[in-house]
Design a protein around this motif. Sequence first.
Motif, PDB file in Angstrom:
ATOM      1  N   THR A   1       0.819  -1.203   0.000  1.00 57.28           N
ATOM      2  CA  THR A   1       0.000   0.000   0.000  1.00 57.28           C
ATOM      3  C   THR A   1       0.857   1.258   0.000  1.00 57.28           C
ATOM      4  O   THR A   1       2.039   1.233   0.386  1.00 57.28           O
ATOM      5  CB  THR A   1      -0.915   0.026   1.231  1.00 57.28           C
ATOM      6  N   GLU A   2       0.253   2.312  -0.446  1.00 61.07           N
ATOM      7  CA  GLU A   2       0.844   3.635  -0.341  1.00 61.07           C
ATOM      8  C   GLU A   2      -0.142   4.539   0.366  1.00 61.07           C
ATOM      9  O   GLU A   2      -1.355   4.305   0.352  1.00 61.07           O
ATOM     10  CB  GLU A   2       1.193   4.197  -1.722  1.00 61.07           C
ATOM     11  N   LEU A   3       0.391   5.562   0.982  1.00 59.90           N
ATOM     12  CA  LEU A   3      -0.429   6.452   1.779  1.00 59.90           C
ATOM     13  C   LEU A   3      -1.129   7.487   0.893  1.00 59.90           C
ATOM     14  O   LEU A   3      -0.493   8.197   0.127  1.00 59.90           O
ATOM     15  CB  LEU A   3       0.438   7.165   2.826  1.00 59.90           C
ATOM     16  N   LEU A   4      -2.445   7.517   1.032  1.00 57.68           N
ATOM     17  CA  LEU A   4      -3.252   8.559   0.396  1.00 57.68           C
ATOM     18  C   LEU A   4      -3.704   9.518   1.490  1.00 57.68           C
ATOM     19  O   LEU A   4      -4.388   9.122   2.424  1.00 57.68           O
ATOM     20  CB  LEU A   4      -4.467   7.959  -0.312  1.00 57.68           C
ATOM     21  N   THR A   5      -3.299  10.758   1.345  1.00 57.82           N
ATOM     22  CA  THR A   5      -3.663  11.788   2.315  1.00 57.82           C
ATOM     23  C   THR A   5      -4.633  12.755   1.662  1.00 57.82           C
ATOM     24  O   THR A   5      -4.423  13.193   0.516  1.00 57.82           O
ATOM     25  CB  THR A   5      -2.419  12.554   2.803  1.00 57.82           C
ATOM     26  N   GLY A   6      -5.683  13.066   2.369  1.00 61.96           N
ATOM     27  CA  GLY A   6      -6.679  13.971   1.825  1.00 61.96           C
ATOM     28  C   GLY A   6      -7.094  15.035   2.813  1.00 61.96           C
ATOM     29  O   GLY A   6      -6.918  14.883   4.032  1.00 61.96           O
ATOM     30  N   LYS A   7      -7.672  16.113   2.283  1.00 69.00           N
ATOM     31  CA  LYS A   7      -8.133  17.203   3.130  1.00 69.00           C
ATOM     32  C   LYS A   7      -9.395  17.787   2.536  1.00 69.00           C
ATOM     33  O   LYS A   7      -9.494  17.993   1.325  1.00 69.00           O
ATOM     34  CB  LYS A   7      -7.054  18.279   3.260  1.00 69.00           C
ATOM     35  N   LEU A   8     -10.366  18.048   3.413  1.00 63.13           N
ATOM     36  CA  LEU A   8     -11.589  18.715   2.996  1.00 63.13           C
ATOM     37  C   LEU A   8     -11.386  20.226   3.056  1.00 63.13           C
ATOM     38  O   LEU A   8     -10.933  20.758   4.080  1.00 63.13           O
ATOM     39  CB  LEU A   8     -12.758  18.315   3.901  1.00 63.13           C
ATOM     40  N   ILE A   9     -11.700  20.892   1.939  1.00 65.42           N
ATOM     41  CA  ILE A   9     -11.561  22.347   1.834  1.00 65.42           C
ATOM     42  C   ILE A   9     -12.951  22.969   1.826  1.00 65.42           C
ATOM     43  O   ILE A   9     -13.773  22.657   0.955  1.00 65.42           O
ATOM     44  CB  ILE A   9     -10.785  22.760   0.567  1.00 65.42           C
ATOM     45  N   TYR A  10     -13.200  23.828   2.799  1.00 67.45           N
ATOM     46  CA  TYR A  10     -14.516  24.474   2.888  1.00 67.45           C
ATOM     47  C   TYR A  10     -14.559  25.674   1.936  1.00 67.45           C
ATOM     48  O   TYR A  10     -13.661  26.518   1.928  1.00 67.45           O
ATOM     49  CB  TYR A  10     -14.786  24.932   4.319  1.00 67.45           C
ATOM     50  N   VAL A  11     -15.623  25.719   1.130  1.00 72.99           N
ATOM     51  CA  VAL A  11     -15.842  26.819   0.195  1.00 72.99           C
ATOM     52  C   VAL A  11     -17.139  27.509   0.600  1.00 72.99           C
ATOM     53  O   VAL A  11     -18.218  26.905   0.566  1.00 72.99           O
ATOM     54  CB  VAL A  11     -15.918  26.318  -1.263  1.00 72.99           C
ATOM     55  N   ALA A  12     -17.030  28.747   1.007  1.00 74.41           N
ATOM     56  CA  ALA A  12     -18.212  29.503   1.441  1.00 74.41           C
ATOM     57  C   ALA A  12     -18.908  30.127   0.236  1.00 74.41           C
ATOM     58  O   ALA A  12     -18.269  30.521  -0.742  1.00 74.41           O
ATOM     59  CB  ALA A  12     -17.811  30.593   2.428  1.00 74.41           C
ATOM     60  N   ASP A  13     -20.248  30.181   0.297  1.00 76.36           N
ATOM     61  CA  ASP A  13     -20.986  30.928  -0.713  1.00 76.36           C
ATOM     62  C   ASP A  13     -21.900  31.916  -0.004  1.00 76.36           C
ATOM     63  O   ASP A  13     -21.898  32.051   1.229  1.00 76.36           O
ATOM     64  CB  ASP A  13     -21.756  30.005  -1.657  1.00 76.36           C
ATOM     65  N   LYS A  14     -22.708  32.581  -0.779  1.00 77.27           N
ATOM     66  CA  LYS A  14     -23.497  33.689  -0.246  1.00 77.27           C
ATOM     67  C   LYS A  14     -24.468  33.234   0.818  1.00 77.27           C
ATOM     68  O   LYS A  14     -24.750  33.949   1.785  1.00 77.27           O
ATOM     69  CB  LYS A  14     -24.228  34.359  -1.405  1.00 77.27           C
ATOM     70  N   TYR A  15     -24.997  32.031   0.662  1.00 77.82           N
ATOM     71  CA  TYR A  15     -26.040  31.571   1.580  1.00 77.82           C
ATOM     72  C   TYR A  15     -25.527  30.473   2.528  1.00 77.82           C
ATOM     73  O   TYR A  15     -26.324  29.831   3.200  1.00 77.82           O
ATOM     74  CB  TYR A  15     -27.228  31.032   0.781  1.00 77.82           C
ATOM     75  N   ALA A  16     -24.241  30.245   2.562  1.00 74.66           N
ATOM     76  CA  ALA A  16     -23.712  29.158   3.391  1.00 74.66           C
ATOM     77  C   ALA A  16     -23.663  29.547   4.858  1.00 74.66           C
ATOM     78  O   ALA A  16     -23.470  30.718   5.197  1.00 74.66           O
ATOM     79  CB  ALA A  16     -22.318  28.762   2.918  1.00 74.66           C
ATOM     80  N   ASP A  17     -23.883  28.543   5.710  1.00 74.90           N
ATOM     81  CA  ASP A  17     -23.728  28.737   7.159  1.00 74.90           C
ATOM     82  C   ASP A  17     -22.296  28.404   7.566  1.00 74.90           C
ATOM     83  O   ASP A  17     -21.523  27.804   6.818  1.00 74.90           O
ATOM     84  CB  ASP A  17     -24.692  27.826   7.914  1.00 74.90           C
ATOM     85  N   VAL A  18     -21.955  28.787   8.804  1.00 70.12           N
ATOM     86  CA  VAL A  18     -20.655  28.416   9.341  1.00 70.12           C
ATOM     87  C   VAL A  18     -20.675  26.926   9.657  1.00 70.12           C
ATOM     88  O   VAL A  18     -21.520  26.470  10.429  1.00 70.12           O
ATOM     89  CB  VAL A  18     -20.333  29.227  10.604  1.00 70.12           C
TER      90      VAL A  18
END
Length: 929
Positions: A827-844
Amino acid sequence: MGCLFTTAQEPLVRYGFKYDTVAIRSGETFSNSLWIENNGAAEVLLFQTNAIASVKGLLNLPDSIRLQPREKKWFPLKYFADRRTIHSNFQQFLFMLAAVQKNIPVQHAASFITYLQQMQGLVVDTDEPEIYLSQISRQTNVSVRCYNNGLIPASFHLELSNIPEGLEFTGNVNELTLAPGQQQTIVFIATNKLRSRTASDFLVLIRALDKAGNQLAVKNLRMMSMSSDKRLGLNQLSFSQSPPNTIGLRYLSGNDGLSAYQLQGNGVYHISDSQQLRYRLNADYLNTPVQQGLNLYDTYVDYQSRKWGLRAGTIYELLDFNLNGRGVKASFKTGAHRSLNVYGVQNNYLLYNALHPVPQSQGTTFAIAYQDQSAPVKNKSLTLLQHSDNWNHINTSLLSGSITAPVSEKTSLGLEAGYSLLHIKNAATRQGFAGGIKFVHNSSGLRLYSYNYYSNPYYGGLRRGLLQLDNHVSFDLGRSSTLSAAIRLLNSKPRLLYYFGNEYLSAASLYGNSTYEIGYGTRLGSWDLAFRPYYFAQRIRLQTEEETWKSASLRGKINLGHTYATHTFFLEADNGYTFQNTSRRPEAPFLSSRINASYKSQVLGFYAFAQFNSYYLTDALALNLERPKYTFLSLGPTAGFALFQRRVSVNTGATYNYSGYNHSSNYAVNGNLRWHLKNNWAVTTDVLYGINVQPMAYNVVQGAGTNYDPADPSLQYRYSSRQLRFGIEKSFHNKDDLQERKLELFFYADLNTNGHYDAGEPAAPGIQVRIDGTMAITNRKGLVKFTGEKNKTYSVSILNNKNWSLLNSPEIVLRKNSRLEVALVKTELLTGKLIYVADKYADVPPPPAGIRVKAVSRNGTVFMTFINEEGLFHLYLPEDQYLLSVEAGALGFTMLQENKTVQIQQHQQETVELKYTYRARKVEITQFN
C-alpha cells in the motif's frame, strides 16, 4: 551457665555467663550478662587479657573491675549483629580475665556461643525487570548481580527454572563463594535455539541455592520475545524440551562428595473436553558427607474445569505482590477469561525439606483476586491480600486493582491503583498508596507510549516508594526508517528495606535515574542500523554514611544487526562520557563502554559482553578509592547440532568471566546430550566443569575490613566445581490427546488483489503478526507458526510497518492443525483534506469529524476511513485506480464534486483536496418583480 575453664589450682575468682547460647539475627542487638565472684579474703582488681576486648559493643566490660572479698557482681553486655561482630553461624565469644595481684588465682576463661538464625544474606537482582530477546540475534544478555549482604561468607550456585521449550540459557552455574559485602555479576546468554519452535513471553525464576539445595535468594525476571513461532497462552514445560506427560530420573555427581537422585515430571491429563489435570514434580534426594535427605520443590497438582479449578503445591504468581510459596489456589470461573481466585500460601518455597525438618515459619499469605482478560486491550483485575512476614515482623494488608480499555480502534488507556497498611512490630502502622496511568496509541506512521506510576515509601505492593515515568514516541520516515524520542525517569525511595550491614540492598533501592533520548533507525538491505544518543543521570542515597552519590553522562548507543540465511550477527555498543561522579569511583571525567556482540549460525555461535569503567552508579559499590576501575568481561563459543535424523541432539559451550574490580576469574565448560530412543524413551547426559580464581576478600580470623591486595597471588585461592548428571526419561503422551493445535500462517504479496494465492506471488518476510495479544514475525519464507488451544477462535492482524495491509481480516477456529494463506497488498499512503468553500447563503460549518471517506477499486474492493476534526484523512491503498467519494449529505455537507478519480502507484504518496460547502437548512430563492 557458660562454659568454665579451670586451672590446676582452684581459682579464687570465678566468672561465667547467664546464657551459654544466644540466638541472634542480622541487623539486631543481642545481649548477655557476665557474673564475676571473688571467693578470696582480699580485694582483687581484674582486667581483660584477650582480643575480645577489641570488639566494641554497645555495652562493654569496664577497663578494670574491683571486687571486695566475697563479693559477686553482674555486668550486662550488649552487641550489634553486624559484619564487624559476627563472621560465622556459630561464633564463640571468649572472655579471659586476669588479676593485677599476681598471687590471686583467677579462672582461665569463660565463653558463650551465638547462633545466627537468619543466615540468608544473599541478594539476587538484575539491571532491568524486563528483558527483550533481540529479533535479529534471537538472543540477549541477562546480567545477574549477586551480593552478599549477610554477616558470613555465602556459597551458592544459580539455578534458572520455568524456562520454556526452545530457549537456552548459557552462563556460569558453578559454585560461587562471596565474602560479606562482596558482589559478583554473572552474565547469562538467553538464546532461541530452534528456529521453528520459539517460546512466547515468559517469567523465568532465578534462584540461588546452597549445596544442600536450600533457597538463599530468588528473583522473578520477565522475558519477552518476538519471533516466527509462538505459543498462545499455554503452560510452558518444566524441564527443557520434554513434552507433556514425561517422567525423568537422574543421578547427579558433584565435587565435595555431593551426589543426588533427581525425579522430575510434568504433564496434563484430559479427563474430558472441559476438564483437565496438570501436574509437576521436582524431588531431589541429596547425599553429602554431613547430611542426607529429601527436598521437594516446584511441585503441584492442578485441576481445571469449565466452572472451577484447584491447585495445590507450589504457588507463584504476581498480584502486585510476589506470591511465592506452598499452598492452595482455588479458582471460580465466570467466563472463558474471567475468574475469581482465592490463595492460601505459606511463605516457604520448599514443600518438604528433610535436611532441616523443623524450619522456622516465614509467614503466610492469603489473597482474593478477580481477573478479567477477555481481550488484550480490555482487561481488569482486583486483588485483596493479607501477608505476614515473620522475619521482618511486618504484616501487610493490600488492596489493588487495574483496568485497561480501548479509547478508539488504535488507542487504549489503562489505570491502576492500590492502598495498603503495614503493621510493624513495635512501631506505628504505615499507610501506603499507589497509582498509575498508561496510554498507548499505534497508528500508521505514529506510535505513542506513556506509562506513569507513583507509590509512596510505605506502599505494601511489589513496587514500593517508586516514581516511574516512561514516555516514548516514534515516527516512520518513509518505508524503512524511524525517528524516535523518549523521556524516562526512575526514582526509588522505599522504606523498611534498610538495616545496618546491608549497604548494597539499601543503595540499590534508594536509587534514581533519568534518561533523555532521541533515536534513528533504518534498514539497509539485510542490515539493521540504529543510533540513539542520550543523556543519563543517576543518584544513590547511602544511609550508612548519610551521603548521596550523583553522576551524569552523555552517551550514545549503536545497534547493528545482519541476517543472511541461517547466519545472524548482532552488535550493541554503548559508549559515554561521564562528566560528574561524586562517588569518585572513578574520578570524573572518564569514558566508559558496554559492548554486547553475538554471532549465531545453525551449528556454531559466539557471544561476548564487556564493560569498561562504571556504567551504573551501583557499580561504585564494588569499588574503593584505591582501586576505582570497574571492568567486566564475559565471552565464549557455543555449538549445537543434531545427528541421526534428529534422534541425537548435542549442545555445548564454554564461558570465560573476568571481574576486574576484584580480580576474580571463572572458566567453565558445559555440554548436554539427549538421545531419543524408541517408544518415547530418552537418555540424557549433562556435564559442567568450572574453575574459579578470586582473592581472599574476607579474613575469618580478623574479620571484614582487613587490608588486602587482590592482585597479590599469595592472597588468591582457586577452587573447581564439577557436575556430572545422567538421566533417563519416559514420555507417556499421545499426540492425538494433546489439547493444543498448530497454526501455520503463510503471508504473501497478493499482486492481483484477488484474495487467492497464485503461482509466482512472492512470500512476505519480516511481517509483525498479532494473534490473541501475542506478537510474532514471519521468517524469510513468509511463514509464522503459532501453537494454540484446540477449538479456540483466533483472529489475525498485522502492524503496518512496511506499507503492508491485510486484504481481509482472517479468523480461524483451531479445531485441528491448520495452515492459512494470508493475502497482503503493498500500500501507499493517500492523504486527503476537505476544503470548505463559502458561498453567499452558506452557514458556518461544524467540524467535519466523523465523515466517512470511501475508496472503491476497479474490481469493486472497498476501503474506508473517517475524517478527523482538522478535516484530514489517511488511507493505505494497494496500487490501483480508485473512485473517491464522501458520504456527507445527511450531515448538511455538500460536496462540490461527487466523485474523484485517484491513481495509486508504488513509492508515490498522493494528496487530494475535496471541496465542500455547508447549509444547515434548505434555502429557497424567489425573485420579485
